[in-house]
Design a protein around this motif. Structure first.
Motif, PDB file in Angstrom:
ATOM      1  N   ASN A 181       0.813  -1.218   0.000  1.00  0.00           N
ATOM      2  CA  ASN A 181       0.000   0.000   0.000  1.00  0.00           C
ATOM      3  C   ASN A 181       0.845   1.266   0.000  1.00  0.00           C
ATOM      4  N   PHE A 182       0.243   2.336  -0.521  1.00  0.00           N
ATOM      5  CA  PHE A 182       0.706   3.683  -0.250  1.00  0.00           C
ATOM      6  C   PHE A 182      -0.186   4.209   0.864  1.00  0.00           C
ATOM      7  N   LEU A 183       0.376   4.517   2.000  1.00  0.00           N
ATOM      8  CA  LEU A 183      -0.402   4.997   3.132  1.00  0.00           C
ATOM      9  C   LEU A 183      -0.066   6.463   3.349  1.00  0.00           C
ATOM     10  N   LEU A 184      -1.053   7.338   3.079  1.00  0.00           N
ATOM     11  CA  LEU A 184      -0.823   8.776   3.151  1.00  0.00           C
ATOM     12  C   LEU A 184      -1.261   9.311   4.505  1.00  0.00           C
ATOM     13  N   ASN A 185      -0.521   8.989   5.519  1.00  0.00           N
ATOM     14  CA  ASN A 185      -0.892   9.392   6.878  1.00  0.00           C
ATOM     15  C   ASN A 185      -0.183  10.678   7.285  1.00  0.00           C
ATOM     16  N   GLY A 186      -0.475  11.755   6.563  1.00  0.00           N
ATOM     17  CA  GLY A 186       0.054  13.053   6.941  1.00  0.00           C
ATOM     18  C   GLY A 186       1.500  13.298   6.579  1.00  0.00           C
ATOM     19  N   GLU A 187       2.098  12.465   5.713  1.00  0.00           N
ATOM     20  CA  GLU A 187       3.464  12.725   5.272  1.00  0.00           C
ATOM     21  C   GLU A 187       3.486  13.882   4.286  1.00  0.00           C
ATOM     22  N   PRO A 188       4.543  14.705   4.277  1.00  0.00           N
ATOM     23  CA  PRO A 188       4.644  15.792   3.302  1.00  0.00           C
ATOM     24  C   PRO A 188       4.636  15.249   1.883  1.00  0.00           C
ATOM     25  N   ALA A 229       5.565  25.295  -2.854  1.00  0.00           N
ATOM     26  CA  ALA A 229       4.676  25.284  -1.686  1.00  0.00           C
ATOM     27  C   ALA A 229       3.944  23.950  -1.565  1.00  0.00           C
ATOM     28  N   ALA A 230       3.756  23.267  -2.698  1.00  0.00           N
ATOM     29  CA  ALA A 230       3.039  21.991  -2.671  1.00  0.00           C
ATOM     30  C   ALA A 230       3.830  20.906  -1.951  1.00  0.00           C
ATOM     31  N   LYS A 231       5.125  21.078  -1.815  1.00  0.00           N
ATOM     32  CA  LYS A 231       5.956  20.049  -1.182  1.00  0.00           C
ATOM     33  C   LYS A 231       5.530  19.768   0.254  1.00  0.00           C
TER      34      LYS A 231
END
Length: 394
Positions: free
Chosen positions: A324-331, A353-355
């Protein structure tokens, strides 16, 4: 009409089981809300739910309009019609823009990474594991090297390995961007190697006082216990560019890519001792902050010659190993570095800024790249464009 009834009607329409009157009603909804059937089919679950919720709210507004007393009906009609018009217009713009953007991703989609790696034997021979059939591949130092029917690389001791010396057989397993692999070493330690990673190890641990492997990139380890002839436990040591990790038997993840500013070690089970190599090699440097014993659920981040030990989100650390790709608040720049390695693409930020944007959610690593990018696009805070093998972040 309830929202469940609405969902059932849409399901019937997609399965070709709706009546002509129902077909006309659904197609009218698609037209009014800025979507077409093919776009609806391409939406992921979250986007569909948002579309159906908004459609239901619109229907509710229209129904309320007809339920008002005659005296207030005219004014209510104006208010609700205006609100509905704004909502329909907003939905139309949202889905038009979203799927105009989405069309670029779909038309230029990139497939997910696959199981694959290159094994380099001690004699320099290279074997592309994705291209060979299951079965025996080679024998080195009394160890049989084979590929299982499930694609795992396995080392099995089938004879005396002799006394190790300075010219011992060292194997190298490397994954390119867009690849991953699982190897089982002769001591039955299992190592999952993520994309863009390299693992060096002896083909046989016989005669060694320590089991030493070297890692560049990312790997998840399940280390087995092993004792020598005197029944002494043989420590398992992982060396990276900046660290030495000593274990006796445990589960942990190491992220140590050469192009990243930091190395992260996350412990799931057991206990490990981590040390900074520069401190070990220096007699003058202050080593107060350069050795730590980790407990399960902790991570150690090594950056600028210092460790920071903190509570770990272990689900995020091993999400890649679990598919999985888990997008738990990582930049976003951290997320896109993972995307770049797994889909073998170059990521270009046109908006710095999107980084620092952060997202939540989970996407299977088997998804095409559009599945990952469109999940983040749903927030309307970021946009992506695919041009060849490049992904532009806007």
């Amino acid at each position: 009409m309830s929202i469940n009834r609405l969902g059932s009607l849409l399901d019937k329409y997609q399965q070709g089981e709706s009546t002509p009157d129902e077909n006309e009603r659904v197609e009218k909804w698609f037209a009014e809300h800025g979507a077409i059937e093919t776009q609806f089919e391409q939406m992921d679950e979250q986007a569909r739910e948002a579309w159906v919720d908004a459609l239901f709210a619109d229907i509710e507004l229209r129904n309320r309009q007809s339920d008002q007393p005659l005296k207030t009906k005219k004014l209510w009609w104006k208010i609700t019609s205006a609100a509905a018009a704004v909502m329909v217009l907003g939905l139309s713009i949202y889905f038009y823009n979203n799927y105009q953007d989405g069309n670029n991703l779909i038309n230029n989609d990139i497939s997910s990474g696959k199981t694959g790696a290159t094994l380099t034997l001690a004699n320099g021979k290279q074997i592309r594991l994705a291209d060979v059939k299951s079965g025996a591949l080679a024998t080195e130092g009394g160890t049989l090297i084979s590929k299982t029917i499930n694609g795992e690389l396995v080392y099995v001791i089938n004879g005396p390995g002799g006394v190790p010396g300075p010219n011992d057989a060292t194997n190298v397993l490397s994954t390119a961007y867009g690849q991953w692999y699982l190897v089982s070493l002769p001591d039955q330690t299992k190592i999952w190697l993520n994309a863009g990673s390299t693992l060096k190890y002896p083909s046989n641990f016989d005669g060694y006082k320590e089991r030493i492997v070297e890692l560049s990139g990312e790997a998840y380890f399940e280390v087995s216990h092993l004792k020598d002839a005197q029944l002494r436990r043989l420590p398992f040591i992982v060396k990276t560019k900046n660290q030495r990790i000593i274990v006796l038997g445990t589960h942990f993840n190491i992220n140590s890519y050469g192009d990243a500013p930091e190395e992260t070690t996350t412990l799931l089970e057991g206990s490990i001792l981590i040390s900074a190599l520069d401190a070990l090699n220096s007699k003058t440097q202050d080593t107060t902050n350069n050795s730590h014993v980790l407990k399960p659920g902790q991570k150690a981040v090594y950056r600028n010659h210092k460790y920071v030990v903190a509570k770990a989100d272990t689900a995020v650390a091993v999400a890649w190993k679990n598919g999985n790709f888990l997008l738990n608040g990582e930049p976003l720049d951290v997320v896109m570095a993972k995307v770049a390695r797994w889909y073998n693409v170059e990521v270009i930020f046109t908006n710095d800024a999107a980084k620092k944007l952060r997202f939540e959610g989970s996407v299977p690593r088997t998804s095409d790249i559009s599945g990952v990018l469109r999940r983040m696009m749903l927030t309307r805070t970021v946009d992506f464009e695919i041009v060849g093998n490049k992904v532009y972040v806007k």
